[in-house]
Design a protein around this motif. Sequence first.
Motif, mmCIF file in Angstrom:
data_model
loop_
_atom_site.group_PDB
_atom_site.id
_atom_site.type_symbol
_atom_site.label_atom_id
_atom_site.label_comp_id
_atom_site.label_asym_id
_atom_site.label_seq_id
_atom_site.Cartn_x
_atom_site.Cartn_y
_atom_site.Cartn_z
ATOM 1 N N GLY A 253 0.815 -1.203 0.000
ATOM 2 C CA GLY A 253 0.000 0.000 0.000
ATOM 3 C C GLY A 253 0.848 1.251 0.000
ATOM 4 N N ALA A 254 1.904 1.259 0.821
ATOM 5 C CA ALA A 254 2.801 2.410 0.848
ATOM 6 C C ALA A 254 3.490 2.597 -0.497
ATOM 7 C CB ALA A 254 3.836 2.225 1.961
ATOM 8 N N TYR A 255 3.888 1.492 -1.113
ATOM 9 C CA TYR A 255 4.522 1.556 -2.432
ATOM 10 C C TYR A 255 3.549 2.118 -3.472
ATOM 11 C CZ TYR A 255 7.039 -0.053 -6.589
ATOM 12 O OH TYR A 255 7.690 -0.119 -7.788
ATOM 13 N N GLY A 256 2.263 1.788 -3.345
ATOM 14 C CA GLY A 256 1.265 2.321 -4.257
ATOM 15 C C GLY A 256 1.173 3.835 -4.191
ATOM 16 N N PHE A 257 1.264 4.393 -2.974
ATOM 17 C CA PHE A 257 1.279 5.855 -2.849
ATOM 18 C C PHE A 257 2.456 6.453 -3.620
ATOM 19 C CE2 PHE A 257 -1.251 5.208 1.150
ATOM 20 C CZ PHE A 257 -2.345 5.966 0.763
ATOM 21 N N LEU A 258 3.618 5.809 -3.522
ATOM 22 C CA LEU A 258 4.812 6.338 -4.186
ATOM 23 C C LEU A 258 4.738 6.222 -5.698
ATOM 24 C CD1 LEU A 258 7.659 4.981 -1.873
ATOM 25 C CD2 LEU A 258 6.890 7.334 -2.076
ATOM 26 N N ARG A 259 4.136 5.158 -6.201
ATOM 27 C CA ARG A 259 4.116 4.915 -7.632
ATOM 28 C C ARG A 259 2.925 5.571 -8.334
ATOM 29 N NH1 ARG A 259 8.689 4.424 -8.212
ATOM 30 N NH2 ARG A 259 9.885 2.513 -8.389
ATOM 31 N N MET A 309 3.518 1.900 10.867
ATOM 32 C CA MET A 309 3.287 2.234 9.463
ATOM 33 C C MET A 309 2.688 3.621 9.302
ATOM 34 S SD MET A 309 4.497 -0.012 7.424
ATOM 35 C CE MET A 309 3.683 0.407 5.886
ATOM 36 N N GLY A 310 2.111 4.149 10.385
ATOM 37 C CA GLY A 310 1.648 5.532 10.339
ATOM 38 C C GLY A 310 2.782 6.502 10.064
ATOM 39 N N PHE A 311 3.993 6.174 10.503
ATOM 40 C CA PHE A 311 5.150 7.006 10.206
ATOM 41 C C PHE A 311 5.440 7.036 8.709
ATOM 42 C CE2 PHE A 311 6.274 6.956 14.672
ATOM 43 C CZ PHE A 311 6.885 8.180 14.817
ATOM 44 N N VAL A 312 5.172 5.933 8.041
ATOM 45 C CA VAL A 312 5.457 5.852 6.611
ATOM 46 C C VAL A 312 4.563 6.815 5.846
ATOM 47 C CG1 VAL A 312 5.430 4.344 4.602
ATOM 48 C CG2 VAL A 312 6.283 3.475 6.787
ATOM 49 N N THR A 313 3.250 6.731 6.060
ATOM 50 C CA THR A 313 2.338 7.631 5.346
ATOM 51 C C THR A 313 2.537 9.081 5.777
ATOM 52 O OG1 THR A 313 0.629 7.025 6.957
ATOM 53 C CG2 THR A 313 0.605 5.884 4.847
ATOM 54 N N LEU A 314 2.883 9.308 7.032
ATOM 55 C CA LEU A 314 3.187 10.671 7.468
ATOM 56 C C LEU A 314 4.377 11.227 6.698
ATOM 57 C CD1 LEU A 314 2.721 13.051 9.419
ATOM 58 C CD2 LEU A 314 4.265 11.902 11.026
ATOM 59 N N GLY A 315 5.432 10.441 6.565
ATOM 60 C CA GLY A 315 6.614 10.885 5.843
ATOM 61 C C GLY A 315 6.330 11.180 4.381
ATOM 62 N N PHE A 316 5.438 10.401 3.769
ATOM 63 C CA PHE A 316 5.099 10.637 2.363
ATOM 64 C C PHE A 316 4.470 12.010 2.154
ATOM 65 C CE2 PHE A 316 4.466 5.846 1.299
ATOM 66 C CZ PHE A 316 5.836 5.683 1.321
ATOM 67 N N PHE A 317 3.527 12.365 3.032
ATOM 68 C CA PHE A 317 2.761 13.588 2.792
ATOM 69 C C PHE A 317 3.403 14.818 3.429
ATOM 70 C CE2 PHE A 317 -0.145 10.281 1.649
ATOM 71 C CZ PHE A 317 -0.792 10.812 0.543
ATOM 72 N N LEU A 318 4.492 14.637 4.154
ATOM 73 C CA LEU A 318 5.286 15.780 4.592
ATOM 74 C C LEU A 318 6.033 16.420 3.428
ATOM 75 C CD1 LEU A 318 6.822 14.422 7.917
ATOM 76 C CD2 LEU A 318 5.195 16.307 7.694
ATOM 77 N N ILE A 319 6.056 15.722 2.297
ATOM 78 C CA ILE A 319 6.781 16.250 1.134
ATOM 79 C C ILE A 319 6.151 17.527 0.601
ATOM 80 C CG2 ILE A 319 5.460 14.848 -0.493
ATOM 81 C CD1 ILE A 319 7.920 14.646 -2.201
ATOM 82 N N PHE A 320 4.853 17.711 0.843
ATOM 83 C CA PHE A 320 4.200 18.887 0.274
ATOM 84 C C PHE A 320 4.436 20.094 1.171
ATOM 85 C CE2 PHE A 320 1.960 15.235 -1.398
ATOM 86 C CZ PHE A 320 2.087 15.500 -2.753
ATOM 87 N N PRO A 321 5.033 21.139 0.622
ATOM 88 C CA PRO A 321 5.418 22.275 1.441
ATOM 89 C C PRO A 321 4.225 22.973 2.056
ATOM 90 C CG PRO A 321 6.148 22.538 -0.853
ATOM 91 C CD PRO A 321 5.314 21.304 -0.781
#
Length: 505
Positions: A253-259, A309-321
């Motif tokens: 699921g996390a990989y799906g967010f990235l791809r 795994m909450g840290f994973v999705t948190l890290g993904f969406f921290l990318i947006f300034p």
Amino acid sequence: MPLLSLLIWLPILGGVWVGVAGTRARDVRAVRADSLVISAVTFLLSLVLWAHFDPARGDMQFVERHDWIPAFDIYYHLGIDGIALPLILLTTLSTVLVVLAGWVVITDRVAHYMAAFLILEGAMIGVFAARDVILFYVFWEAMLIPMFLIIGIWGGRRRVYAALKFFLYTFLGSVFMLVGLLYLYAKAGTFDLAQLQNARPGLLAQQWLFLAFLLAFAVKVPMWPVHTWLPDAHVEAPTGGSVILAAIMLKMGAYGFLRFSLPILPDACRAFAVPMMLLSLIAIVYIGFVALVQQDMKKLIAYSSISHMGFVTLGFFLIFPTPAHGGYGNMELLGLSGALVQMISHGFVSGALFLCVGVLYDRMHSREIRDYGGVANTMPAFASLMTLFAMANCGLPGTSGFVGEFMVILAAMHAGFWYSLIAALTLILGAAYTLWMLKRVVFGAISNDRVAALSDIGLREGFVLGVLAILVLGLGVWPAPLTHAMQASLEALVAQISPVQVALP
């Protein structure tokens, strides 16, 4: 055969052969040996992949492209970058360890058990390597079947219920993803992932597509509140099934967010960034409190997985300034890097903890914490290893559990103090529920005669847990090889997200 195809089809065809030939064979040892050889060769091939991978390149490597259904622009298209490579290595290593872990424990339908894991391995590698979205979807759905069988046949007392719940949750979410993929094809005229990433829909379409993909990916992670299938699946699954669920399948699921979500739908991701971070923080904190009250070791570790795994999705969406600090920079990249490191670390740590519970269950046939106490007195080597994995689960510096979480917390501090503070609470909660379990299971006086009769781990169990212990310490002390391999690919992802592109009609 090219290397990626070999990595995918060797375990799949090998699994079919083990399942068919092993059913007729009378010697179970030959079935186990064949399964170990196939999984070990696949792992060695993944090391060849690592050795020939160029970390300075952010584009796809080892690319293969062949006609499949060209009338609909569907191709057998494979390729990997620094994001997929560590996950493939994690998959091949975990499969070898799972085969070894079930070496003497599984006595019923051994050939089918080993075949299911080998076929599952090939399908999971296919997910990470697919560059055509229909090929991705085929592998994504195909991996549900062997895991469904693993839980439903070799699971616990409520295995049928858990298997059906796992299948229905994940399959239903995947249907919405398929609808989104077909919409993208209707607008862009291609199923090629790279072309879809370079031609983004309008904002309204992106938002609907984001919600469609979210249903598929959030269930798989799983995110709160669509997480309820995971504890049941973990509790009822055999030890090997729990290891693969935690170490690999949650990462899908996390990989799906990235791809898909981040590069194809960046405007929608930016619009939904705050809600996604809030959902991630709820998973980190609330599920941590849920883990505190668990009496079943497997269920406690399952809830712990959701929290981490909450840290994973948190890290993904921290990318947006955020408006406070403007454009893209090192902190956003740090959040992404931390999320990926956390994915790999969680695979090591949670897989190891489920294996530890499996070692105890094989001897006591109980997962209840109250049935244990003083295990260190009779199993000192096992207790040492379990303590190490528990410390990594707490995020102790020097272990892999600290690195990814620290990177995400640091990036969250740049996005906002309260994001960072709330995320950091999981370090306290993680220590609370993990040490609570460790104290009652491992330490103290011997609680009963059954614990007094326990024997320490043997060579096979020690090897499996020892490999994971080395990886947990190695990644905790020296994460540079992992972060270096993914750096260029993450920079390419950020560059793909940040510029404004022409929207599709």
